[in-house]
Design an enzyme around this catalytic site. Structure first.
Site, PDB file in Angstrom:
ATOM      1  N   LYS A 124       0.798  -1.236   0.000  1.00 19.16           N
ATOM      2  CA  LYS A 124       0.000   0.000   0.000  1.00 19.16           C
ATOM      3  C   LYS A 124       0.829   1.283   0.000  1.00 19.16           C
ATOM      4  O   LYS A 124       0.357   2.319  -0.434  1.00 19.16           O
ATOM      5  CB  LYS A 124      -0.943   0.011   1.207  1.00 19.16           C
ATOM      6  CG  LYS A 124      -2.055  -1.019   1.118  1.00 19.16           C
ATOM      7  CD  LYS A 124      -2.997  -0.899   2.302  1.00 19.16           C
ATOM      8  CE  LYS A 124      -4.035  -1.986   2.271  1.00 19.16           C
ATOM      9  NZ  LYS A 124      -4.970  -1.906   3.412  1.00 19.16           N
ATOM     10  N   ALA A 183       0.717   1.439  14.214  1.00 22.53           N
ATOM     11  CA  ALA A 183       0.969   2.730  13.556  1.00 22.53           C
ATOM     12  C   ALA A 183       1.247   2.532  12.067  1.00 22.53           C
ATOM     13  O   ALA A 183       1.915   3.352  11.443  1.00 22.53           O
ATOM     14  CB  ALA A 183       2.136   3.442  14.230  1.00 22.53           C
ATOM     15  N   GLY A 184       0.742   1.447  11.491  1.00 22.85           N
ATOM     16  CA  GLY A 184       0.916   1.191  10.057  1.00 22.85           C
ATOM     17  C   GLY A 184      -0.217   1.833   9.266  1.00 22.85           C
ATOM     18  O   GLY A 184      -0.885   2.768   9.740  1.00 22.85           O
ATOM     19  N   ALA A 238      -3.240   0.725   8.361  1.00 23.78           N
ATOM     20  CA  ALA A 238      -4.594   0.610   8.933  1.00 23.78           C
ATOM     21  C   ALA A 238      -4.744   1.563  10.125  1.00 23.78           C
ATOM     22  O   ALA A 238      -5.808   2.165  10.321  1.00 23.78           O
ATOM     23  CB  ALA A 238      -4.868  -0.831   9.350  1.00 23.78           C
ATOM     24  N   THR A 249       7.269   0.162  17.392  1.00 19.06           N
ATOM     25  CA  THR A 249       8.325   1.086  16.964  1.00 19.06           C
ATOM     26  C   THR A 249       7.881   2.504  17.312  1.00 19.06           C
ATOM     27  O   THR A 249       6.946   3.046  16.711  1.00 19.06           O
ATOM     28  CB  THR A 249       8.572   0.951  15.438  1.00 19.06           C
ATOM     29  OG1 THR A 249       8.787  -0.428  15.146  1.00 19.06           O
ATOM     30  CG2 THR A 249       9.755   1.773  14.979  1.00 19.06           C
TER      31      THR A 249
HETATM   32  P1  NAP Z   1       1.417  -2.346   8.236  1.00 21.07           P
HETATM   33  O1  NAP Z   1       1.346  -1.005   7.608  1.00 21.07           O
HETATM   34  O2  NAP Z   1       2.521  -3.281   7.848  1.00 21.07           O
HETATM   35  O3  NAP Z   1       1.473  -2.128   9.840  1.00 21.07           O
HETATM   36  C1  NAP Z   1       1.640  -3.229  10.689  1.00 21.07           C
HETATM   37  C2  NAP Z   1       1.514  -2.785  12.134  1.00 21.07           C
HETATM   38  O4  NAP Z   1       1.577  -3.961  12.955  1.00 21.07           O
HETATM   39  C3  NAP Z   1       2.634  -1.861  12.605  1.00 21.07           C
HETATM   40  O5  NAP Z   1       2.140  -0.999  13.597  1.00 21.07           O
HETATM   41  C4  NAP Z   1       3.629  -2.864  13.212  1.00 21.07           C
HETATM   42  O6  NAP Z   1       4.445  -2.301  14.207  1.00 21.07           O
HETATM   43  C5  NAP Z   1       2.671  -3.840  13.876  1.00 21.07           C
HETATM   44  N1  NAP Z   1       3.274  -5.145  14.089  1.00 21.07           N
HETATM   45  C6  NAP Z   1       3.470  -6.129  13.158  1.00 21.07           C
HETATM   46  N2  NAP Z   1       4.040  -7.198  13.734  1.00 21.07           N
HETATM   47  C7  NAP Z   1       4.205  -6.899  15.052  1.00 21.07           C
HETATM   48  C8  NAP Z   1       4.741  -7.600  16.176  1.00 21.07           C
HETATM   49  N3  NAP Z   1       5.204  -8.856  16.061  1.00 21.07           N
HETATM   50  N4  NAP Z   1       4.754  -6.994  17.373  1.00 21.07           N
HETATM   51  C9  NAP Z   1       4.268  -5.721  17.508  1.00 21.07           C
HETATM   52  N5  NAP Z   1       3.755  -4.998  16.480  1.00 21.07           N
HETATM   53  C10 NAP Z   1       3.713  -5.585  15.276  1.00 21.07           C
HETATM   54  O7  NAP Z   1       0.069  -3.181   7.986  1.00 21.07           O
HETATM   55  P2  NAP Z   1      -1.415  -2.598   7.795  1.00 21.07           P
HETATM   56  O8  NAP Z   1      -1.669  -2.367   6.357  1.00 21.07           O
HETATM   57  O9  NAP Z   1      -1.620  -1.477   8.768  1.00 21.07           O
HETATM   58  O10 NAP Z   1      -2.298  -3.889   8.212  1.00 21.07           O
HETATM   59  C11 NAP Z   1      -2.340  -4.303   9.548  1.00 21.07           C
HETATM   60  C12 NAP Z   1      -3.498  -5.277   9.771  1.00 21.07           C
HETATM   61  O11 NAP Z   1      -4.723  -4.653   9.451  1.00 21.07           O
HETATM   62  C13 NAP Z   1      -3.423  -6.537   8.905  1.00 21.07           C
HETATM   63  O12 NAP Z   1      -3.805  -7.632   9.725  1.00 21.07           O
HETATM   64  C14 NAP Z   1      -4.456  -6.287   7.824  1.00 21.07           C
HETATM   65  O13 NAP Z   1      -5.022  -7.475   7.312  1.00 21.07           O
HETATM   66  C15 NAP Z   1      -5.500  -5.492   8.614  1.00 21.07           C
HETATM   67  N6  NAP Z   1      -6.333  -4.636   7.746  1.00 21.07           N
HETATM   68  C16 NAP Z   1      -7.679  -4.859   7.753  1.00 21.07           C
HETATM   69  C17 NAP Z   1      -8.505  -4.091   6.951  1.00 21.07           C
HETATM   70  C18 NAP Z   1      -9.986  -4.334   6.929  1.00 21.07           C
HETATM   71  O14 NAP Z   1     -10.648  -3.910   5.963  1.00 21.07           O
HETATM   72  N7  NAP Z   1     -10.551  -4.937   7.959  1.00 21.07           N
HETATM   73  C19 NAP Z   1      -7.972  -3.049   6.152  1.00 21.07           C
HETATM   74  C20 NAP Z   1      -6.586  -2.836   6.206  1.00 21.07           C
HETATM   75  C21 NAP Z   1      -5.775  -3.639   7.012  1.00 21.07           C
HETATM   76  P3  NAP Z   1       5.890  -1.651  13.845  1.00 21.07           P
HETATM   77  O15 NAP Z   1       5.610  -0.272  13.345  1.00 21.07           O
HETATM   78  O16 NAP Z   1       6.632  -1.695  15.116  1.00 21.07           O
HETATM   79  O17 NAP Z   1       6.493  -2.545  12.769  1.00 21.07           O
END
Ligand code: NAP
Length: 235
Positions: free
Chosen positions: A35, A98-99, A101, A122
């Site tokens: 994204k 803080a990603g 979503a 982070t």
């Molecule tokens: P992203 O930008 O990669 O962000 C991932 C987030 O998760 C960051 O805050 C990361 O922290 C944290 N994280 C990952 N692994 C971790 C761990 N082992 N320990 C602590 N923190 C961890 O991903 P995203 O696009 O935001 O997506 C995140 C989730 O939302 C996914 O499960 C996705 O399927 C879901 N989502 C759902 C919808 C929906 O329509 N329901 C829409 C979008 C996303 P750091 O910054 O420290 O790396």
């Protein structure tokens, strides 16, 4: 409607764009982890996609690719429906992660007049997201226990933790240090599994809970509009 919406896996965003150009694809959805990486390949992005720094919808117009973010509108509608409210005035909300979503959630909370604190592994990312919206920020660990109790009218879980299908993935809980009081409303953006460990724990304590399926649905309605120019109507 003479159209198909089908999944393609991709190693690099650039190859997806090339592929879409060669096939005459009119638009596509972008999911994790592409994204943010897709942004430089786009001719123009919407104000929301720019502020959130992530794009989940790409549409071809006059030979160029345009980017949008429908996650913010999706989560906004899902959260209002979940809580049965019209805005988040006077609410103190925890955003876990803080990603992309999380930034969509932060955008929605700000837009609906709520106050929030961003909890993230982070710290620099928590700070960056929080500062965009003038929110608080802190670490996602036991040292933030009291701040989480303060920002607990609504907890929006947006990390990947708890997502997956293996016993190890399913056993993870990003808020393992928080004892639910039963008064928190908890929205986990994950929808696979339908109930993460976090949601199961919150439900057991008496909290109102929801998974992220409604966000998925509502962001997709907006994508449908962007792809087809028509409003999605439920049959
Ligand atoms: P992203 O930008 O990669 O962000 C991932 C987030 O998760 C960051 O805050 C990361 O922290 C944290 N994280 C990952 N692994 C971790 C761990 N082992 N320990 C602590 N923190 C961890 O991903 P995203 O696009 O935001 O997506 C995140 C989730 O939302 C996914 O499960 C996705 O399927 C879901 N989502 C759902 C919808 C929906 O329509 N329901 C829409 C979008 C996303 P750091 O910054 O420290 O790396």
């Amino acid at each position: 409607m003479n159209a198909v919406y089908i999944p393609f896996s991709a190693n690099h965003v650039e190859e997806s764009i090339e592929f879409a150009d060669s096939l005459g694809i009119k638009g596509f959805s972008v999911t994790i982890p592409h994204k943010e990486a897709v942004l430089p390949s786009l001719k123009q992005i919407s104000a929301e996609a720019g502020e959130i720094g992530a794009c989940n919808t790409v549409v071809k117009k006059g030979g160029d690719w345009y980017g949008y973010n429908t996650d913010a509108i999706g989560i906004s509608r899902a959260l209002l429906e979940f809580l049965g409210v019209k805005n988040f005035k006077k609410m103190k909300i925890a955003i876990i992660g803080a990603g992309g979503a999380a930034r969509a959630a932060a955008h929605a909370v700000k837009d609906l007049h709520g106050k929030a604190c961003i909890f993230n592994r982070t710290l620099s990312r928590a700070k960056e997201t929080a500062e965009t919206y003038n929110f608080k920020w802190t670490a996602l660990d036991p040292s933030s226990r009291y701040l989480l109790e303060e920002y607990s009218d609504l907890i929006i879980q947006t990390t990947n933790i708890g997502m997956g299908s293996t016993p190890e993935e399913l056993s993870k809980d990003p808020l393992f240090f928080h004892d639910f009081m039963g008064t928190e409303a908890v929205y986990d953006v994950i929808y696979h599994p339908g109930k993460t460990k976090l949601l199961r724990r919150a439900e057991k304590a008496g909290c109102k809970i929801s998974n992220g399926y409604s966000m998925l649905l509502y962001q997709a309605y907006k994508q449908f509009e962007l792809f087809t120019g028509s409003t999605y109507e439920q049959s």
